[in-house]
Design a protein around this motif. Structure first.
Motif, PDB file in Angstrom:
ATOM      1  N   LEU A 110       0.819  -1.220   0.000  1.00 30.08           N
ATOM      2  CA  LEU A 110       0.000   0.000   0.000  1.00 30.08           C
ATOM      3  C   LEU A 110       0.849   1.264   0.000  1.00 30.08           C
ATOM      4  N   ASP A 111       2.062   1.172   0.583  1.00 35.24           N
ATOM      5  CA  ASP A 111       2.814   2.394   0.891  1.00 35.24           C
ATOM      6  C   ASP A 111       3.079   3.284  -0.321  1.00 35.24           C
ATOM      7  N   SER A 112       3.493   2.686  -1.443  1.00 37.52           N
ATOM      8  CA  SER A 112       3.820   3.534  -2.596  1.00 37.52           C
ATOM      9  C   SER A 112       2.561   4.249  -3.099  1.00 37.52           C
ATOM     10  N   PHE A 113       1.429   3.543  -3.037  1.00 31.42           N
ATOM     11  CA  PHE A 113       0.181   4.180  -3.472  1.00 31.42           C
ATOM     12  C   PHE A 113      -0.219   5.288  -2.491  1.00 31.42           C
ATOM     13  N   LEU A 114       0.069   5.047  -1.217  1.00 31.52           N
ATOM     14  CA  LEU A 114      -0.306   6.049  -0.221  1.00 31.52           C
ATOM     15  C   LEU A 114       0.539   7.319  -0.377  1.00 31.52           C
ATOM     16  N   GLN A 115       1.818   7.122  -0.682  1.00 33.64           N
ATOM     17  CA  GLN A 115       2.671   8.309  -0.880  1.00 33.64           C
ATOM     18  C   GLN A 115       2.105   9.180  -1.987  1.00 33.64           C
ATOM     19  N   SER A 116       1.711   8.546  -3.065  1.00 25.72           N
ATOM     20  CA  SER A 116       1.150   9.291  -4.191  1.00 25.72           C
ATOM     21  C   SER A 116      -0.172   9.951  -3.797  1.00 25.72           C
ATOM     22  N   ALA A 117      -1.014   9.194  -3.094  1.00 30.43           N
ATOM     23  CA  ALA A 117      -2.313   9.741  -2.686  1.00 30.43           C
ATOM     24  C   ALA A 117      -2.137  10.896  -1.708  1.00 30.43           C
ATOM     25  N   MET A 118      -1.119  10.821  -0.858  1.00 26.96           N
ATOM     26  CA  MET A 118      -0.894  11.900   0.109  1.00 26.96           C
ATOM     27  C   MET A 118      -0.441  13.182  -0.585  1.00 26.96           C
ATOM     28  N   ARG A 119       0.339  12.995  -1.654  1.00 28.87           N
ATOM     29  CA  ARG A 119       0.759  14.198  -2.402  1.00 28.87           C
ATOM     30  C   ARG A 119      -0.478  14.885  -2.996  1.00 28.87           C
ATOM     31  N   THR A 120      -1.347  14.076  -3.568  1.00 20.85           N
ATOM     32  CA  THR A 120      -2.577  14.631  -4.130  1.00 20.85           C
ATOM     33  C   THR A 120      -3.420  15.277  -3.038  1.00 20.85           C
ATOM     34  N   GLU A 121      -3.482  14.589  -1.893  1.00 22.55           N
ATOM     35  CA  GLU A 121      -4.295  15.082  -0.780  1.00 22.55           C
ATOM     36  C   GLU A 121      -3.776  16.425  -0.274  1.00 22.55           C
ATOM     37  N   THR A 122      -2.449  16.511  -0.150  1.00 22.79           N
ATOM     38  CA  THR A 122      -1.859  17.755   0.348  1.00 22.79           C
ATOM     39  C   THR A 122      -2.175  18.908  -0.601  1.00 22.79           C
ATOM     40  N   ALA A 123      -2.045  18.635  -1.901  1.00 17.30           N
ATOM     41  CA  ALA A 123      -2.333  19.694  -2.879  1.00 17.30           C
ATOM     42  C   ALA A 123      -3.815  20.074  -2.832  1.00 17.30           C
ATOM     43  N   LEU A 124      -4.642  19.060  -2.661  1.00 11.54           N
ATOM     44  CA  LEU A 124      -6.087  19.310  -2.609  1.00 11.54           C
ATOM     45  C   LEU A 124      -6.442  20.151  -1.386  1.00 11.54           C
ATOM     46  N   GLU A 125      -5.854  19.788  -0.256  1.00 11.64           N
ATOM     47  CA  GLU A 125      -6.154  20.540   0.972  1.00 11.64           C
ATOM     48  C   GLU A 125      -5.675  21.978   0.863  1.00 11.64           C
ATOM     49  N   ARG A 126      -4.487  22.132   0.269  1.00 16.69           N
ATOM     50  CA  ARG A 126      -3.965  23.503   0.120  1.00 16.69           C
ATOM     51  C   ARG A 126      -4.916  24.311  -0.756  1.00 16.69           C
ATOM     52  N   SER A 127      -5.350  23.677  -1.825  1.00 10.07           N
ATOM     53  CA  SER A 127      -6.263  24.353  -2.742  1.00 10.07           C
ATOM     54  C   SER A 127      -7.573  24.699  -2.038  1.00 10.07           C
ATOM     55  N   GLU A 128      -8.082  23.757  -1.250  1.00 11.89           N
ATOM     56  CA  GLU A 128      -9.345  24.006  -0.537  1.00 11.89           C
ATOM     57  C   GLU A 128      -9.182  25.097   0.515  1.00 11.89           C
ATOM     58  N   GLU A 129      -8.037  25.085   1.181  1.00  6.49           N
ATOM     59  CA  GLU A 129      -7.813  26.121   2.204  1.00  6.49           C
ATOM     60  C   GLU A 129      -7.691  27.495   1.563  1.00  6.49           C
ATOM     61  N   ASN A 130      -7.021  27.546   0.420  1.00  6.41           N
ATOM     62  CA  ASN A 130      -6.904  28.831  -0.277  1.00  6.41           C
ATOM     63  C   ASN A 130      -8.283  29.333  -0.704  1.00  6.41           C
ATOM     64  N   ALA A 131      -9.091  28.409  -1.201  1.00  5.16           N
ATOM     65  CA  ALA A 131     -10.440  28.797  -1.618  1.00  5.16           C
ATOM     66  C   ALA A 131     -11.244  29.277  -0.417  1.00  5.16           C
ATOM     67  N   GLU A 132     -11.057  28.602   0.691  1.00  2.00           N
ATOM     68  CA  GLU A 132     -11.783  28.997   1.900  1.00  2.00           C
ATOM     69  C   GLU A 132     -11.378  30.406   2.337  1.00  2.00           C
ATOM     70  N   ALA A 133     -10.078  30.665   2.274  1.00  2.00           N
ATOM     71  CA  ALA A 133      -9.597  32.002   2.652  1.00  2.00           C
ATOM     72  C   ALA A 133     -10.156  33.053   1.699  1.00  2.00           C
TER      73      ALA A 133
END
Lengths: 637, 104
Positions: A110-133
């Motif tokens: 699972l780990d390699s897939f999780l690393q990739s998913a976490m990168r996407t997640e981090t970018a998504l959260e940053r994008s959502e936080e920016n939109a929220e601001a």
């Protein structure tokens, strides 16, 4: 083995819902704190803890933890489907059935897939936080506008300016305040140009976001949303031009803006400065500008053409005429097709008098013909070769017009700098594209002769009818000779061993061997076709032929040094010069067997290998000259 | 600004704060309810290292939400207690609704 198991769909559903709620709580906490801060410190008020900040902090701190649940869900799903065949993947419900059931696997898988998913997640959260601001700021802006608190509006506009390059933030901001309030903000800050520019840049960023509401962009150009009911007609267009000061706007925005700034009202009222701001905005998005300006707007006419015609925005020159030129250049540098399309349009727009084409556009044509763009770019490096290709992309008439536009200003006066620059570009191009074996019958060699005639003819043609004074003509000749000589000399030096054979004296200045060879070539040309030409064209033609002959000889020596016979080489530099001068001027029917150097025959007879080579070189030179003749006369007459 | 004005200003500010706090409590309660419904479902089948990391954090989130709601309720109480009586006329109770007319 460590086992991981879970239901991916449940995890993803949790992450999607709860992270959205985390963001809502952050926004709520921000507004709560604002309200609480008003109570805090008032006389008679109780102690007011910062619960708004606590609420925001709650949402902010738990967002990554909740987001990770979603990332693990995605990783489980991806890991589970990674080995499936393409056919199985296409089965309806394949992903759904996997995602809805319990998935179990070795955690190492699972780990390699999780690393990739976490990168996407981090970018998504940053994008959502920016939109929220962005939404938070928009809430404040809406409140300030509702309260007619214009100082606060300006203060908030400055906060927007600080985030003007953030697509998520700006799109959320403008989506939330809507078109009417966006125009109100622009209206309130219109006296502060620096701030207005930053506001425009933020607006431009937002228009390019995938999240921007298309209705927002259209609403901006709806006069019903004007910030002041009295804003009509000219004032509306003038006010709206304040939105164009900076930023690369989206195609949607620019298309709507074009309808306003290049529309019939703007034309009727001669809103030239406003149209100019639009041209500048287009220039910041040359990719879209190319499609927009070359679109058929009816009857086979393009917007580009309408900007050049009589009574157009550029008719009286000025800044807009220069900016249209800059736009032509930017679009033309996008690649071969844009450049050729624009050249066709401009050549067509010019009715022969040339008065309608502003100097800025003439400068752009010149730049597009002469400037060598970055080799790594998508633009063809070989600009002149492409322009004068033999595939018939341009008609001869178009080529002549474009060279004329490049060489003369709109009042009909020659632009000496551009004439010189074109000449240098032509000669440099001829040097850069010399055939590998100039003595062969290869298409490369024949095409090169063709280009020599064509380019020199195109360069000379616009000047044929010009009323140059004698002094100007002499100056032109001087420049031509100087340029050709310098370039040929440079070529000789660059060829190993050739400089050694020919000797430094051959390369030296005006009295050196190269100019003598060019002059001999000119004499040879004068004996043929040149007699059909008038004085000025004869000079130019003979220079072209003389230079081409010299080039050919130098290249032939680089290819085979025995072109200069040993009997000549042994007698020193002066003998070599004498021999080469004769070779440069040789014509059909001349008796080469009778050539002498220092009273000694050069060749021992018609079986002398050196004679055979010299004779072959003569044949090639004559063949070359015939091709040049044909093309030169075609373009210069 | 006179005393009465100050008291009125405070009363207005308390009104706004109470309204916003009440709204925040509603949002946090709704949020927590969704979190629990979805979170419990996830944890029914989730096993492994990442689930083990999430469980204590999840419990902490619920406790923290409860604590925040309690703090906000306490602040509402304090704010209401800080109101100065008689600054505004006491609201007059509305008359009891009349029974519907027969036959309607």
């Amino acid at each position: 083995m460590t086992v991981v198991s879970g239901v991916p769909n449940d995890m993803i559903a949790y992450g999607d819902r709860v992270t959205a709620l985390d963001l809502d709580l952050q926004r709520k906490g921000y507004h709560l704190e604002e309200v609480l801060s008003k109570v805090r410190g008032m006389e008679g008020a109780p102690a007011v803890p910062a619960l708004g900040n606590d609420l925001s902090s709650y949402g902010r701190r738990h967002l990554p933890e909740d987001g990770k649940v979603r990332a693990v869900g995605h990783a489980l799903l991806q890991a589970a489907t990674a080995g499936a065949s393409p056919v199985a993947r296409k089965e309806p419900g394949f992903q759904q059935s996997l995602g809805a059931g319990v998935t179990t696997m070795d955690s190492a898988n699972l780990d390699s897939f999780l690393q990739s998913a976490m990168r996407t997640e981090t970018a998504l959260e940053r994008s959502e936080e920016n939109a929220e601001a962005g939404q938070q700021l928009a809430d404040d802006m809406n409140a300030a506008i509702a309260a007619h608190d214009w100082d606060r509006v300006r203060e908030l506009a400055r906060q927007l300016a600080d985030r003007r390059d953030d697509a998520d933030f700006t799109a959320a901001f403008f989506n939330t305040i809507g078109a009417k309030n966006a125009l109100q903000v622009a209206w309130q800050i219109r006296g502060d140009e620096a701030l207005l520019k930053q506001f425009d840049a933020a607006l431009a960023t937002a228009t390019n976001s995938v999240d921007i509401d298309p209705n927002f962009v259209h609403g901006l150009f709806d006069q019903g949303n004007a910030p002041d009911g009295r804003l009509k007609g000219r004032e509306w267009i003038q006010f709206m031009s304040g939105l164009l000061l900076d930023g690369k706007f989206s195609p949607d925005f620019l298309r709507a803006a074009g309808d306003l700034f290049l529309g019939s009202d703007a034309r009727a009222w001669q809103m030239v400065p406003q149209a100019d701001l639009f041209i500048q905005a287009l220039n910041r998005n040359p990719e879209f500008a190319y499609f927009y300006m070359t679109e058929d707007t009816g009857g086979g006419h393009t917007r580009m053409e309408l900007l050049l015609g009589e009574g157009s925005f550029t008719w009286n020159g000025g800044q807009i005429a220069d900016d249209v030129g800059a736009l032509v250049e930017s679009m033309g540098k996008l690649g071969q097709l844009p450049r050729d399309t624009l050249f066709h349009i401009i050549a067509k727009a010019d009715d022969g008098t040339s008065y309608y084409i502003p100097d800025g556009v003439r400068r752009a044509i010149y730049d597009l013909l002469t400037q060598q763009p970055d080799r790594a770019s998508s633009v063809p490096y070989d600009l002149l070769g492409d322009f004068t290709s033999l595939t018939g992309e341009f008609t001869d008439e178009e080529k002549k017009r474009l060279f004329g536009l490049a060489e003369y200003d709109w009042t009909g006066h020659p632009d000496q700098g551009r004439i010189d620059g074109l000449q240098a570009a032509v000669i440099n191009w001829l040097h850069d594209h010399r055939p590998a074996d100039p003595l062969s019958d290869s298409p490369d060699a024949i095409n090169w002769y063709d280009h020599v005639g064509q380019l020199m003819g195109l360069w000379a043609a616009p000047q044929r009818d010009a009323a140059h004074s004698e002094a100007e003509r002499e100056h032109l000749q001087h420049v031509v000779v100087g340029t050709l000589t310098a370039v040929v000399g440079g070529t000789v030096l660059a060829v190993p061993a050739v400089g050694e054979i020919l000797g430094p004296a051959l390369l030296a200045g005006a009295g050196g061997g190269i100019p003598i060879m060019v002059a001999a070539g000119q004499e040879a040309a004068d004996r043929g076709t040149a007699s059909k030409l008038d004085d000025q064209m004869r000079e130019l033609y003979t220079l072209a032929v003389g230079t081409a002959r010299t080039e050919l000889i130098i290249d032939a020596i680089a290819h085979d040094q025995s072109i200069v016979p040993a009997s000549v080489r042994n007698q020193g530099t002066a003998a070599i010069q004498g021999y080469l001068r004769q070779l440069a001027g040789v014509m059909d029917g001349d008796s080469m067997l009778s050539w002498q150097v220092n009273g000694q025959p050069v060749f021992s007879g018609d079986h002398d290998p050196a004679y055979v080579k010299a004779n072959e070189l003569r044949a090639r030179m004559l063949q070359m000259q015939a091709t040049i003749d044909q093309r030169f006369l075609e373009f210069a007459e | 600004m006179g005393d009465d004005d100050q008291k009125r200003q405070l009363d207005f500010a308390i009104d706004d704060a109470v309204r916003e706090l009440t709204s925040a409590i509603g949002m946090l309660r709704s949020h927590t309810s969704d979190r629990i419904a979805l979170g419990d479902r996830v944890l029914q089948n989730w096993q492994g290292q990442y689930a083990d990391e999430f469980r204590p954090a999840y419990a902490g989130m619920k406790n923290e939400a409860t604590s925040l709601v309690n703090s906000m309720l306490a602040l509402i109480r304090d704010l209401n207690n800080a109101r100065v009586p008689d600054v505004f006329p006491q609201p007059v109770p509305l008359p009891a609704p009349s029974p519907p007319a027969p036959g309607r």
